[in-house]
Every structure is written in C-alpha cells, then in structure tokens.
Write an enzyme that holds these catalytic residues in place. Structure first.
Site, PDB file in Angstrom:
ATOM      1  N   CYS A 143       0.811  -1.220   0.000  1.00  0.00           N
ATOM      2  CA  CYS A 143       0.000   0.000   0.000  1.00  0.00           C
ATOM      3  C   CYS A 143       0.849   1.276   0.000  1.00  0.00           C
ATOM      4  O   CYS A 143       1.626   1.518   0.925  1.00  0.00           O
ATOM      5  CB  CYS A 143      -0.937   0.019   1.211  1.00  0.00           C
ATOM      6  SG  CYS A 143      -1.932   1.517   1.262  1.00  0.00           S
TER       7      CYS A 143
ATOM      8  N   VAL B 219      -6.384   0.502   4.919  1.00  0.00           N
ATOM      9  CA  VAL B 219      -5.141   0.835   5.581  1.00  0.00           C
ATOM     10  C   VAL B 219      -4.627   2.117   4.925  1.00  0.00           C
ATOM     11  O   VAL B 219      -4.981   2.389   3.774  1.00  0.00           O
ATOM     12  CB  VAL B 219      -4.098  -0.313   5.443  1.00  0.00           C
ATOM     13  CG1 VAL B 219      -4.520  -1.517   6.231  1.00  0.00           C
ATOM     14  CG2 VAL B 219      -3.835  -0.673   3.988  1.00  0.00           C
TER      15      VAL B 219
ATOM     16  N   GLU C 161      -6.738   7.461   7.498  1.00  0.00           N
ATOM     17  CA  GLU C 161      -6.413   8.430   6.439  1.00  0.00           C
ATOM     18  C   GLU C 161      -4.915   8.834   6.528  1.00  0.00           C
ATOM     19  O   GLU C 161      -4.475   9.453   7.504  1.00  0.00           O
ATOM     20  CB  GLU C 161      -7.295   9.680   6.488  1.00  0.00           C
ATOM     21  CG  GLU C 161      -8.692   9.443   5.942  1.00  0.00           C
ATOM     22  CD  GLU C 161      -8.704   8.980   4.478  1.00  0.00           C
ATOM     23  OE1 GLU C 161      -7.903   9.469   3.668  1.00  0.00           O
ATOM     24  OE2 GLU C 161      -9.521   8.106   4.147  1.00  0.00           O
ATOM     25  N   SER C 162      -4.202   8.483   5.467  1.00  0.00           N
ATOM     26  CA  SER C 162      -2.741   8.664   5.478  1.00  0.00           C
ATOM     27  C   SER C 162      -2.307  10.122   5.682  1.00  0.00           C
ATOM     28  O   SER C 162      -1.315  10.384   6.368  1.00  0.00           O
ATOM     29  CB  SER C 162      -2.135   8.111   4.189  1.00  0.00           C
ATOM     30  OG  SER C 162      -2.625   8.801   3.059  1.00  0.00           O
TER      31      SER C 162
HETATM   32  N1  LIG Z   1      -7.571   7.902   1.373  1.00  0.00           N
HETATM   33  C1  LIG Z   1      -6.968   6.760   1.990  1.00  0.00           C
HETATM   34  C2  LIG Z   1      -6.713   5.691   0.944  1.00  0.00           C
HETATM   35  C3  LIG Z   1      -6.183   4.402   1.559  1.00  0.00           C
HETATM   36  C4  LIG Z   1      -6.383   3.216   0.626  1.00  0.00           C
HETATM   37  O1  LIG Z   1      -6.981   3.338  -0.455  1.00  0.00           O
HETATM   38  N2  LIG Z   1      -5.864   2.063   1.046  1.00  0.00           N
HETATM   39  C5  LIG Z   1      -6.083   0.864   0.266  1.00  0.00           C
HETATM   40  C6  LIG Z   1      -4.816   0.019   0.172  1.00  0.00           C
HETATM   41  S1  LIG Z   1      -3.524   0.855  -0.660  1.00  0.00           S
HETATM   42  C7  LIG Z   1      -7.092  -0.004   0.983  1.00  0.00           C
HETATM   43  O2  LIG Z   1      -7.017  -0.196   2.167  1.00  0.00           O
HETATM   44  N3  LIG Z   1      -8.050  -0.570   0.240  1.00  0.00           N
HETATM   45  C8  LIG Z   1      -8.992  -1.490   0.761  1.00  0.00           C
HETATM   46  C9  LIG Z   1     -10.364  -1.281   0.219  1.00  0.00           C
HETATM   47  O3  LIG Z   1     -10.592  -0.251  -0.435  1.00  0.00           O
HETATM   48  O4  LIG Z   1     -11.178  -2.145   0.456  1.00  0.00           O
HETATM   49  C10 LIG Z   1      -5.670   7.191   2.682  1.00  0.00           C
HETATM   50  O5  LIG Z   1      -5.045   8.147   2.227  1.00  0.00           O
HETATM   51  O6  LIG Z   1      -5.326   6.586   3.709  1.00  0.00           O
END
Ligand SMILES: N[C@@H](CCC(=O)N[C@@H](CS)C(=O)NCC(=O)O)C(=O)O
Length: 222
Positions: free
Chosen positions: A14, A54, A66-67
């Site tokens: 990720c 995550v 949220e990162s």
């Molecule tokens: N806006 C979120 C995006 C985080 C994100 O998209 N993480 C992905 C992995 S890279 C995730 O957990 N996806 C799981 C899903 O959407 O079910 C951030 O900045 O933390």
C-alpha cells in the site's frame, strides 16, 4: 517525541501506508507494524477501520485513519516539523499532498482498475497531464528546495511504483519533465524511502499486478 509506541496497520504494497513509514523513519520513531491481507481482512481490522482501509495508526486506545492525517499527526508529535514554517506554503504543500493521492488513484486505475487497453491508455494520459502540473512546482532537489518535507513523503511511493512500471513497460511519463525527473531520482535515492518497503517489494508488486486480471496485468505484470 511522543511517548506511546505507535502501531501501524499495513498492507505490504500500500502506497498510502508507505507514506507513514517514510515519516516514521525520517523522525527516527520506534514503531510496530502489523501486516494484514486486504483480500481477507481479520475481524479485528473490520472492527477498528471505519472505511475498511489501511493505513491505520494505533496510538494507545486511539485509532487514526487516512494517510494524510496520520502523516500530520506523526509530524506534530515528533518535532522538528517536516512542514515549511510559512502558513501559506504549508497550506499549499497540504493541497499538493492531496494531489499526490489523485496521482496514486490514476496509477492504480492504469495498472489494476482498467479492464481493457483503451482504459489503460486513458489512465496513462490522465497521469501524464497531472504530472505536467507538478513541473513548475518543484523548487529544488525536493519539493520545497533542499529540505525533505511531508510532501516529499506523500509523493515518494508514487514515484517508486512509476519507476518500476517504466522499467516493465516504458512510457516516458516524466522524460520531458526535467524537474520532476530529478525529484523522482532524489526521492528514490533517499535511505528512508528505500527502507520504507518490504524486502522483495518489486517482484511482489509485479506479481500482484499480474494476479489482478486488469489490462495492466498484460502490460506490466509477469
Ligand atoms: N484515502 C486513503 C486511501 C487508503 C487506501 O486506499 N488504502 C487501500 C490500500 S492501498 C485499501 O485499504 N483498500 C482497501 C479497500 O478499499 O477495500 C488514505 O489516504 O489513507
């Protein structure tokens, strides 16, 4: 420095988690990291992740998501700040951090989401247009000049993946952008960026793309 040892909940590939790892390493913060399989997330993850995504950062009993928010928190509790001091420049950096997230979304679309060649090419063009907007923004070796900032941490995961994708299928997406190209090189040479992914990341990423069944599997996967 914060006294509670934070725990990062991660998925090995990720890019959003990787931002937090870079900041933790830049700050020399001791932390735990727990990897989960996003295809089959454990029940405890579903209970504590409001969006099922995550990264999560557990600080004592509190769970952050949220990162961008996690990066800001880590920056604030572990001085000195990686933000510029000028409020306007800081706000501008935050805006461009959001832009980095849209680059990651376009990259994901190109590599995983696009089902056919047309969709993959459209995502590639979207990326190209977005990358061109960055060229006038780069102030030196890094985004703001010579000091590494949170904005550099926000973009490094994108450029790490782009560098690999260009090796597997040359697109020349930043070839005509000298400042962006130099910035990417500087980011990828930084120790905290190199150390922010698991061993064998390149092949893991390629195998993941190959197994996802999008058009990107043909173009970039094994
Ligand atoms: N806006 C979120 C995006 C985080 C994100 O998209 N993480 C992905 C992995 S890279 C995730 O957990 N996806 C799981 C899903 O959407 O079910 C951030 O900045 O933390």
């Amino acid at each position: 420095m914060s006294s509670t040892k934070p725990e990062l909940v991660s998925f090995k590939l990720c890019p959003f988690v990787q931002r937090s790892v870079i900041v933790l390493k830049e700050k020399g913060v001791d932390y735990d990291i727990t990897y989960i399989n996003l295809k089959e997330p454990p029940p405890w993850f579903k209970e504590i992740s409001p969006l099922g995504k995550v990264p999560l950062l557990k600080v004592g009993e509190t769970v952050l998501f949220e990162s961008a928010v996690i990066m800001e928190y880590l920056d604030e509790v572990n001085p000195p700040s990686l933000h510029p001091t000028d409020p306007l420049q800081k706000a501008q950096n935050r805006a461009w951090n959001e832009f980095a997230s849209t680059l990651l979304e376009s990259q994901f679309k190109m590599v995983i989401g696009a089902k056919d060649e047309e969709g993959c090419n459209a995502a590639e063009q979207e990326l190209k247009s977005k990358l061109a907007l960055l060229e006038p923004m780069i102030q030196g070796s890094f985004f703001n000049g010579e000091d590494f900032s949170l904005t550099d941490a926000a973009y490094a995961p994108f450029f790490m993946r782009l560098n690999l994708l260009e090796q597997w299928h040359p697109m020349g997406l930043i070839t005509d952008l000298p400042k962006v190209s130099a910035w990417s090189t500087n980011l990828l040479e930084r120790a905290t960026v190199k150390d922010s992914v698991v061993e064998g990341f390149d092949e893991l990423y390629r195998g993941f793309i190959g197994g996802m069944g999008g058009f990107g599997a043909k173009r970039f996967g094994q």
